[in-house]
Design a protein around this motif. Sequence first.
Motif, mmCIF file in Angstrom:
data_model
loop_
_atom_site.group_PDB
_atom_site.id
_atom_site.type_symbol
_atom_site.label_atom_id
_atom_site.label_comp_id
_atom_site.label_asym_id
_atom_site.label_seq_id
_atom_site.Cartn_x
_atom_site.Cartn_y
_atom_site.Cartn_z
ATOM 1 N N ALA B 78 0.951 -1.025 -0.081
ATOM 2 C CA ALA B 78 0.003 -0.073 -0.087
ATOM 3 C C ALA B 78 0.813 1.129 -0.017
ATOM 4 C CB ALA B 78 -0.848 0.281 1.336
ATOM 5 N N TYR B 79 1.903 1.209 0.788
ATOM 6 C CA TYR B 79 2.712 2.328 0.824
ATOM 7 C C TYR B 79 3.489 2.790 -0.484
ATOM 8 C CZ TYR B 79 6.586 4.893 3.524
ATOM 9 O OH TYR B 79 7.565 5.698 4.015
ATOM 10 N N ILE B 80 4.021 1.692 -1.274
ATOM 11 C CA ILE B 80 4.614 1.988 -2.586
ATOM 12 C C ILE B 80 3.548 2.358 -3.648
ATOM 13 C CG2 ILE B 80 5.783 1.076 -4.207
ATOM 14 C CD1 ILE B 80 7.452 2.067 -2.057
ATOM 15 N N THR B 81 2.331 1.729 -3.493
ATOM 16 C CA THR B 81 1.166 2.119 -4.587
ATOM 17 C C THR B 81 0.919 3.442 -4.358
ATOM 18 O OG1 THR B 81 0.528 -0.371 -4.232
ATOM 19 C CG2 THR B 81 -1.005 1.206 -5.283
ATOM 20 N N GLU B 82 0.712 4.010 -3.178
ATOM 21 C CA GLU B 82 0.173 5.395 -3.066
ATOM 22 C C GLU B 82 1.276 6.367 -3.452
ATOM 23 O OE1 GLU B 82 1.158 7.801 -0.724
ATOM 24 O OE2 GLU B 82 -0.544 8.986 -1.007
ATOM 25 N N PHE B 83 2.437 5.969 -3.217
ATOM 26 C CA PHE B 83 3.768 6.783 -3.693
ATOM 27 C C PHE B 83 3.594 7.008 -5.078
ATOM 28 C CE2 PHE B 83 7.694 8.567 -3.993
ATOM 29 C CZ PHE B 83 8.452 7.871 -4.972
ATOM 30 N N GLY B 84 3.349 5.769 -5.891
ATOM 31 C CA GLY B 84 3.431 5.871 -7.293
ATOM 32 C C GLY B 84 2.077 6.476 -7.657
ATOM 33 N N THR B 85 0.924 6.279 -7.041
ATOM 34 C CA THR B 85 -0.343 7.075 -7.561
ATOM 35 C C THR B 85 -0.432 8.356 -7.511
ATOM 36 O OG1 THR B 85 -1.397 5.102 -6.794
ATOM 37 C CG2 THR B 85 -2.581 6.695 -7.307
ATOM 38 N N GLN B 86 0.364 8.845 -6.357
ATOM 39 C CA GLN B 86 0.410 10.502 -6.210
ATOM 40 C C GLN B 86 1.447 11.161 -7.376
ATOM 41 O OE1 GLN B 86 -1.441 12.475 -4.654
ATOM 42 N NE2 GLN B 86 -2.312 10.959 -3.673
ATOM 43 N N ILE B 87 2.220 10.528 -7.557
ATOM 44 C CA ILE B 87 3.261 11.031 -8.498
ATOM 45 C C ILE B 87 2.744 10.916 -9.876
ATOM 46 C CG2 ILE B 87 5.286 10.511 -9.868
ATOM 47 C CD1 ILE B 87 5.993 11.017 -7.076
ATOM 48 N N CYS B 88 1.811 10.011 -10.447
ATOM 49 C CA CYS B 88 1.242 10.081 -11.510
ATOM 50 C C CYS B 88 0.115 11.146 -11.648
ATOM 51 C CB CYS B 88 0.574 8.886 -11.871
ATOM 52 S SG CYS B 88 1.702 7.479 -12.337
ATOM 53 N N LYS B 89 -0.645 11.330 -10.475
ATOM 54 C CA LYS B 89 -1.619 12.255 -10.288
ATOM 55 C C LYS B 89 -0.850 13.694 -10.397
ATOM 56 C CE LYS B 89 -5.516 9.996 -7.861
ATOM 57 N NZ LYS B 89 -5.328 9.231 -6.743
ATOM 58 N N ASP B 90 0.360 14.141 -9.805
ATOM 59 C CA ASP B 90 0.757 15.148 -9.938
ATOM 60 C C ASP B 90 0.966 15.664 -11.521
ATOM 61 O OD1 ASP B 90 1.071 15.927 -7.100
ATOM 62 O OD2 ASP B 90 3.126 15.497 -6.793
ATOM 63 N N VAL B 91 1.668 14.689 -12.033
ATOM 64 C CA VAL B 91 1.903 14.915 -13.454
ATOM 65 C C VAL B 91 0.658 15.289 -14.041
ATOM 66 C CG1 VAL B 91 3.208 14.122 -15.600
ATOM 67 C CG2 VAL B 91 4.088 13.718 -13.115
ATOM 68 N N GLY B 92 -0.717 14.994 -13.600
ATOM 69 C CA GLY B 92 -1.813 15.043 -14.450
ATOM 70 C C GLY B 92 -2.370 13.695 -15.289
ATOM 71 N N GLU B 93 -1.579 12.494 -14.875
ATOM 72 C CA GLU B 93 -1.893 11.063 -15.373
ATOM 73 C C GLU B 93 -2.926 10.315 -14.606
ATOM 74 O OE1 GLU B 93 -0.404 11.885 -18.878
ATOM 75 O OE2 GLU B 93 -1.019 10.123 -18.396
ATOM 76 N N GLY B 94 -4.112 11.010 -14.832
ATOM 77 C CA GLY B 94 -5.244 10.159 -13.882
ATOM 78 C C GLY B 94 -5.312 8.711 -14.283
ATOM 79 N N ASN B 95 -5.022 8.306 -15.679
ATOM 80 C CA ASN B 95 -5.295 7.178 -16.140
ATOM 81 C C ASN B 95 -4.232 6.211 -15.615
ATOM 82 O OD1 ASN B 95 -5.814 4.926 -17.779
ATOM 83 N ND2 ASN B 95 -4.302 5.569 -19.215
ATOM 84 N N LEU B 96 -3.032 6.537 -15.548
ATOM 85 C CA LEU B 96 -1.827 5.715 -14.950
ATOM 86 C C LEU B 96 -2.057 5.557 -13.627
ATOM 87 C CD1 LEU B 96 1.456 7.112 -16.616
ATOM 88 C CD2 LEU B 96 0.297 4.985 -17.145
ATOM 89 N N ALA B 97 -2.522 6.703 -12.955
ATOM 90 C CA ALA B 97 -2.694 6.663 -11.373
ATOM 91 C C ALA B 97 -3.676 5.413 -11.068
ATOM 92 C CB ALA B 97 -3.205 7.771 -10.747
ATOM 93 N N SER B 98 -5.004 5.465 -11.901
ATOM 94 C CA SER B 98 -5.713 4.534 -11.487
ATOM 95 C C SER B 98 -5.239 3.350 -11.828
ATOM 96 C CB SER B 98 -7.040 4.822 -12.266
ATOM 97 O OG SER B 98 -7.014 4.515 -13.700
ATOM 98 N N LYS B 99 -4.573 2.919 -12.926
ATOM 99 C CA LYS B 99 -4.169 1.510 -13.198
ATOM 100 C C LYS B 99 -3.226 1.135 -12.023
ATOM 101 C CE LYS B 99 -6.187 1.663 -16.768
ATOM 102 N NZ LYS B 99 -6.864 2.589 -16.687
ATOM 103 N N VAL B 100 -2.217 1.888 -11.653
ATOM 104 C CA VAL B 100 -1.308 1.453 -10.540
ATOM 105 C C VAL B 100 -2.116 1.207 -9.299
ATOM 106 C CG1 VAL B 100 0.475 2.332 -9.091
ATOM 107 C CG2 VAL B 100 0.345 2.976 -11.507
ATOM 108 N N GLU B 101 -3.283 2.271 -8.915
ATOM 109 C CA GLU B 101 -3.981 1.692 -7.661
ATOM 110 C C GLU B 101 -4.662 0.284 -7.938
ATOM 111 O OE1 GLU B 101 -7.105 4.708 -5.746
ATOM 112 O OE2 GLU B 101 -5.433 5.716 -6.537
ATOM 113 N N LEU B 102 -5.329 -0.084 -9.225
ATOM 114 C CA LEU B 102 -6.047 -1.261 -9.404
ATOM 115 C C LEU B 102 -4.704 -2.445 -9.160
ATOM 116 C CD1 LEU B 102 -8.352 -2.857 -10.542
ATOM 117 C CD2 LEU B 102 -7.295 -2.624 -12.629
#
Lengths: 65, 128
Positions: B78-102
């Motif tokens: 969960a720790y690493i997934t949240e890290f990756g998701t936030q990074i993708c959201k910062d750049v504006g890549e909502g799509n990537l963030a949701s895939k990483v979360e899934l």
Amino acid sequence: MNVDIIFKIAAIGILVTVLNMVLVSSDRKEQAMMVTLVGLVVVLMMVISMVSNLFNAVKTMFQLY
Amino acid sequence: MSIFQIVMFAIIAAILVITIKSERPEIAMLISLAAGVSILIFVISKISTVISVFNQLTSRTNIDMIYLNNILKIIGIAYITEFGTQICKDVGEGNLASKVELAGKIFILIEAIPIILALLNVVVSIMP
């Protein structure tokens, strides 16, 4: 909590921006592009080594292999 | 080292990101990534003390260590997934963030299967 890393990256960013402007003003657009790419690669190398340290720390901490 | 220095570090990083965002957005993103990584690296050393206390508690009350390892793994994922998701959201890549979360949810589910099976066994044994 070493602050110097982000200052180094910011310095590289500013340097690349200035070099870009100088090269563009002396109408060498392709060299400006090269300078941007070089700056990006240098910063990427630094950040990726930090990220790999973080991932190793998490692996050993949470026994995630 | 205390929360004050972390907050100061984050403010400095935010200011640097803003100054560079207009000309070089990619390097600005890398600055915020580097700042996030260094804060996480610092916080991880604090988590180890919590985990060691957790281990002592479970060993004293002879709860199975297997489940503790699974829980630790799930926390790590969960720790690493949240890290990756936030990074993708910062750049504006909502799509990537949701895939990483899934993907993170799926990996957590895989880790949680032994615990679910143990729970089912207990429930079945209790049933008359």
